[in-house]
Enzyme design. Structure first.
Site, PDB file in Angstrom:
ATOM      1  N   ASP A 216     -50.766  15.169 -87.811  1.00 11.12           N
ATOM      2  CA  ASP A 216     -50.523  14.134 -88.611  1.00 11.12           C
ATOM      3  C   ASP A 216     -48.757  14.204 -87.947  1.00 11.12           C
ATOM      4  OD1 ASP A 216     -52.866  13.744 -89.137  1.00 11.12           O
ATOM      5  OD2 ASP A 216     -52.479  14.629 -90.687  1.00 11.12           O
TER       6      ASP A 216
ATOM      7  N   GLY B 272     -50.497  10.805 -81.649  1.00 13.68           N
ATOM      8  CA  GLY B 272     -50.485   9.630 -80.495  1.00 13.68           C
ATOM      9  C   GLY B 272     -49.559   9.257 -80.686  1.00 13.68           C
ATOM     10  N   LYS B 273     -48.209   8.875 -80.878  1.00 14.47           N
ATOM     11  CA  LYS B 273     -47.569   7.713 -80.874  1.00 14.47           C
ATOM     12  C   LYS B 273     -46.422   7.787 -80.035  1.00 14.47           C
ATOM     13  CE  LYS B 273     -42.548   6.152 -81.827  1.00 14.47           C
ATOM     14  NZ  LYS B 273     -43.049   4.764 -82.644  1.00 14.47           N
TER      15      LYS B 273
ATOM     16  N   ALA C 181     -59.550  15.313 -85.835  1.00 12.03           N
ATOM     17  CA  ALA C 181     -57.947  15.091 -85.995  1.00 12.03           C
ATOM     18  C   ALA C 181     -58.017  12.661 -85.391  1.00 12.03           C
ATOM     19  CB  ALA C 181     -57.661  15.836 -84.370  1.00 12.03           C
TER      20      ALA C 181
ATOM     21  N   HIS D  94     -55.677  10.476 -84.445  1.00  4.44           N
ATOM     22  CA  HIS D  94     -55.102   9.930 -83.845  1.00  4.44           C
ATOM     23  C   HIS D  94     -53.977   8.394 -83.700  1.00  4.44           C
ATOM     24  CE1 HIS D  94     -54.140  13.495 -81.387  1.00  4.44           C
ATOM     25  NE2 HIS D  94     -53.688  14.163 -82.772  1.00  4.44           N
TER      26      HIS D  94
ATOM     27  N   ARG E   5     -74.188  30.044 -77.889  1.00  8.67           N
ATOM     28  CA  ARG E   5     -74.928  29.479 -76.695  1.00  8.67           C
ATOM     29  C   ARG E   5     -75.205  28.265 -76.688  1.00  8.67           C
ATOM     30  NH1 ARG E   5     -73.240  35.367 -75.063  1.00  8.67           N
ATOM     31  NH2 ARG E   5     -73.089  34.703 -77.213  1.00  8.67           N
TER      32      ARG E   5
ATOM     33  N   GLN F  41     -53.726  18.894 -84.007  1.00  7.58           N
ATOM     34  CA  GLN F  41     -53.498  18.714 -85.496  1.00  7.58           C
ATOM     35  C   GLN F  41     -51.825  19.892 -84.805  1.00  7.58           C
ATOM     36  OE1 GLN F  41     -56.784  20.523 -84.421  1.00  7.58           O
ATOM     37  NE2 GLN F  41     -57.823  19.920 -85.585  1.00  7.58           N
TER      38      GLN F  41
ATOM     39  N   THR G  34     -60.091  11.034 -93.112  1.00  9.94           N
ATOM     40  CA  THR G  34     -60.803  11.297 -94.447  1.00  9.94           C
ATOM     41  C   THR G  34     -59.680  10.275 -94.624  1.00  9.94           C
ATOM     42  OG1 THR G  34     -59.760  13.383 -95.118  1.00  9.94           O
ATOM     43  CG2 THR G  34     -61.151  13.872 -93.610  1.00  9.94           C
TER      44      THR G  34
ATOM     45  N   ARG H  93     -58.199  10.899 -97.495  1.00  4.04           N
ATOM     46  CA  ARG H  93     -57.570  11.872 -98.283  1.00  4.04           C
ATOM     47  C   ARG H  93     -55.743  11.884 -98.533  1.00  4.04           C
ATOM     48  NH1 ARG H  93     -59.547  17.852 -97.181  1.00  4.04           N
ATOM     49  NH2 ARG H  93     -59.000  17.468 -94.890  1.00  4.04           N
TER      50      ARG H  93
ATOM     51  N   THR I 119     -38.892   5.234 -84.098  1.00  2.00           N
ATOM     52  CA  THR I 119     -37.981   4.732 -84.990  1.00  2.00           C
ATOM     53  C   THR I 119     -39.047   4.048 -85.768  1.00  2.00           C
ATOM     54  OG1 THR I 119     -37.068   3.498 -83.331  1.00  2.00           O
ATOM     55  CG2 THR I 119     -35.627   5.449 -83.818  1.00  2.00           C
TER      56      THR I 119
HETATM   57  P1  IMP Z   1     -61.065  21.572 -90.416  1.00  2.87           P
HETATM   58  O1  IMP Z   1     -60.497  20.745 -88.803  1.00  2.87           O
HETATM   59  O2  IMP Z   1     -62.184  20.242 -90.252  1.00  2.87           O
HETATM   60  O3  IMP Z   1     -62.719  22.458 -91.043  1.00  2.87           O
HETATM   61  O4  IMP Z   1     -60.431  21.151 -91.482  1.00  2.87           O
HETATM   62  C1  IMP Z   1     -59.895  22.045 -91.609  1.00  2.87           C
HETATM   63  C2  IMP Z   1     -58.417  21.997 -91.751  1.00  2.87           C
HETATM   64  O5  IMP Z   1     -57.659  21.459 -90.940  1.00  2.87           O
HETATM   65  C3  IMP Z   1     -58.566  21.484 -93.431  1.00  2.87           C
HETATM   66  O6  IMP Z   1     -57.497  21.719 -94.119  1.00  2.87           O
HETATM   67  C4  IMP Z   1     -58.314  20.063 -92.741  1.00  2.87           C
HETATM   68  O7  IMP Z   1     -57.822  19.086 -93.480  1.00  2.87           O
HETATM   69  C5  IMP Z   1     -57.301  20.240 -91.543  1.00  2.87           C
HETATM   70  N1  IMP Z   1     -57.244  19.279 -90.805  1.00  2.87           N
HETATM   71  C6  IMP Z   1     -58.463  19.414 -89.448  1.00  2.87           C
HETATM   72  N2  IMP Z   1     -57.386  18.283 -88.451  1.00  2.87           N
HETATM   73  C7  IMP Z   1     -56.467  17.985 -88.509  1.00  2.87           C
HETATM   74  C8  IMP Z   1     -55.769  17.072 -87.751  1.00  2.87           C
HETATM   75  O8  IMP Z   1     -56.382  16.483 -87.187  1.00  2.87           O
HETATM   76  N3  IMP Z   1     -54.850  16.423 -88.675  1.00  2.87           N
HETATM   77  C9  IMP Z   1     -54.467  16.680 -90.105  1.00  2.87           C
HETATM   78  N4  IMP Z   1     -55.039  17.866 -90.396  1.00  2.87           N
HETATM   79  C10 IMP Z   1     -56.241  18.541 -90.345  1.00  2.87           C
HETATM   80 MG    MG Z   2     -53.831  12.930 -87.510  1.00  6.20          MG
END
Ligand code: IMP
Ligand code: MG
Length: 338
Positions: free
Chosen positions: A13, A17-18, A40, A42, A137, A175, A250, A252, A321
């Protein structure tokens, strides 16, 4: 034959993407390859529109770029097809025959795993569970899916041929460095290596062909899910600073901390970038908002960038910016040369 790899420097994050959408619009690469998976998100804002992409490359905003999904990537078929609709990218999306397919059972499997969901704070998108099947596999790959038949290609061959022709290719990592399965804050990490080396390994291109590694840092650090976050601020302080964010996938709330030079140094060591991009610079310096030229930045803001460059010994070449893809100060010519 420029091959540019874009990598996250913190915990995801950072605004990859930007950065990738900006490079797409300005450089007009022949090919842009997405690595990683649908955990992930973007975000791309361009021309008053906003997209949240989980598998399509953020370069889609440049209409002449071929959009590819790497052999090391994994996705759900419905997510890919929806994103092709949303971005109107029909006809220029190509998926490697070996890209992994996430099925509903992988999502269920993860969401029923209390350790993953509660202790690690997984996004619950089935990515880790599908990776397990890949290693065993038994995972389906793109070539097994009839709906993808017209989009199947050999991504590493396409990329290598394009580079040999002198074309530009951008590889979009996902990520961040400290979520890497090997180099991150294990076990609070994702299910792949998210550093530059891991990203190009997912594509199938030699390290010798990489011309630029752009390491992306946000002007502050965020983290979703569990695991250490040095200098973490209280939720009230995050609100007071205007750093409230929610996870793209998510929803969150993201935890936040001030920019951390020690973490940044380690990310530089692990990725050895040729350039650094700083995003959300206007969150630290509101006067920088929307500026597109270095000379228009206030002195304190320029000083902050110069200090980072000095401390990390890598030039900051791109400064975000604002939300729009084009809200960017681009110093690549001045710093790196044409
Ligand atoms: P998982 O890869 O979805 O199992 O998540 C494992 C950990 O990586 C967790 O703490 C997620 O919040 C974090 N995580 C996975 N993908 C992202 C992402 O794209 N951005 C930020 N945190 C991520
Ligand atoms: Mg992200």
């Amino acid at each position: 034959m420029p091959l540019i790899v874009v990598v996250g420097g913190f915990f995801g994050d950072e605004g990859k993407g930007k950065v990738v959408s900006y490079l797409g619009l300005i450089d007009k690469p022949s090919i842009c390859v997405r690595t990683g998976s649908i955990n992930a998100g973007h975000t791309v804002n361009y021309n008053g529109k906003s997209w949240k992409l989980r598998i399509l490359p953020s370069c889609f905003v440049n209409e002449s770029t071929r959009l590819m999904v790497a052999p090391g990537a994994l996705f759900k078929v419905d997510v890919l097809l929806r994103e092709i609709e949303d971005t109107k990218a029909h006809g220029r999306v190509w998926v490697d025959a070996n890209a992994g397919i996430i099925e509903d059972k992988h999502v269920e499997n993860e969401r029923n795993n209390e350790y993953l969901m509660k202790t690690i704070g997984s996004t619950g998108q089935g990515v880790g569970a599908a990776m397990v099947d890949r290693v065993l596999r038994v995972l389906k790959t793109a070539k097994d899916i009839p709906e993808l038949r017209g989009m199947i290609t050999d991504v590493s061959k396409d990329v290598n041929e394009e580079l040999d022709r002198g074309g530009e290719v951008i590889v979009e990592g996902t990520q961040g460095t400290f979520l890497s399965l090997y180099h991150g804050t294990y076990p609070f990490v994702t299910s792949r290596d998210t550093t530059a080396a891991g990203i190009i390994s997912e594509v199938g291109v030699s390290p010798r062909l990489v011309s630029d590694i752009v390491l992306v840092f946000k002007s502050y650090v965020t983290r979703v899910g569990a695991g250490e976050l040095p200098g973490e601020l209280s939720p009230e302080e995050v609100v007071a600073r205007g750093w409230v964010e929610r996870g793209t996938v998510t929803g969150r709330p993201r935890r936040a901390a001030p920019f951390n030079i020690e973490l940044a140094r380690r990310a530089v060591m692990l990725n050895r970038p040729t350039q650094i991009a700083i995003t959300k610079f206007d969150a630290l310096f509101p006067e920088a908002r929307g500026k597109r030229r270095w000379v228009d930045l206030p002195v304190s803001a320029r000083r902050w960038i110069e200090d980072i460059t000095e401390a990390l010994k890598v030039p900051v070449t791109l400064i975000g910016t604002g939300e729009d893809s084009l809200d960017m100060i681009d110093m690549r010519r001045e710093v790196v040369g044409p």
